[in-house]
Design an enzyme around this catalytic site. Sequence first.
Site, PDB file in Angstrom:
ATOM      1  N   HIS A  37       0.854  -1.183   0.000  1.00 40.21           N
ATOM      2  CA  HIS A  37       0.000   0.000   0.000  1.00 40.21           C
ATOM      3  C   HIS A  37       0.893   1.237   0.000  1.00 40.21           C
ATOM      4  O   HIS A  37       2.113   1.128   0.142  1.00 40.21           O
ATOM      5  CB  HIS A  37      -0.903   0.019   1.245  1.00 40.21           C
ATOM      6  CG  HIS A  37      -0.127   0.216   2.503  1.00 40.21           C
ATOM      7  ND1 HIS A  37       0.524  -0.825   3.144  1.00 40.21           N
ATOM      8  CD2 HIS A  37       0.140   1.327   3.219  1.00 40.21           C
ATOM      9  CE1 HIS A  37       1.153  -0.357   4.206  1.00 40.21           C
ATOM     10  NE2 HIS A  37       0.951   0.955   4.279  1.00 40.21           N
ATOM     11  N   HIS A 121       5.826   6.659  -0.932  1.00 37.79           N
ATOM     12  CA  HIS A 121       6.543   5.431  -1.247  1.00 37.79           C
ATOM     13  C   HIS A 121       5.649   4.228  -0.970  1.00 37.79           C
ATOM     14  O   HIS A 121       4.678   4.334  -0.237  1.00 37.79           O
ATOM     15  CB  HIS A 121       7.826   5.317  -0.418  1.00 37.79           C
ATOM     16  CG  HIS A 121       7.557   5.142   1.042  1.00 37.79           C
ATOM     17  ND1 HIS A 121       7.236   6.200   1.863  1.00 37.79           N
ATOM     18  CD2 HIS A 121       7.515   4.036   1.825  1.00 37.79           C
ATOM     19  CE1 HIS A 121       7.030   5.754   3.093  1.00 37.79           C
ATOM     20  NE2 HIS A 121       7.180   4.437   3.093  1.00 37.79           N
TER      21      HIS A 121
END
Length: 178
Positions: A37, A121
Amino acid sequence: MPKLFFGLEIPETIKPDLLRVQKPVDGARWQNEQQLHLTLAFLGQVDEHRVALACDLARKVTAPPCELDVRGVGCFGSPDHPKILWAGVTPEQALSELQQSLAAQLISGGFKLKNQPFKPHITLSRFRARAGSVAAMLKAHENTAFGTLPVNDFVLFESTPRPEGSVYTVLERFVLAH
């Protein structure tokens, strides 16, 4: 008390390529397919009665949909002593605008965010104290293209710790206005 965070789901089409980065590295705790995720705002432990407030505030977020290119890997910490290995996303500006709108709403509602400053990220691995070097991995994947991440919505995840790693459950989805 649930542990919550807002984030982006990763499309099934790019998960296999992200998982192919995995190689044996001392101290690495690799994320599995369900754990991939991108975190927008980490709330941590939240009282049950404040979950509805977090959702109400998230519904007020204003940001246009966008599309991200998932490319390259990097790390937090030094390559010889990494803390986190991640895949990068660009352009960061559009995603930063979404994150800033969400953060402003949450802070106005009295929430304290745990992941400041924001560096978009996708976590691939977390490392224990005695981590091995990822320098060769960074070089091998510095320009690897993993695919496209369409950002049409974001979600509120609940994180439930398990011995084999945390399980993330989507509690609510928030669609971005065009």
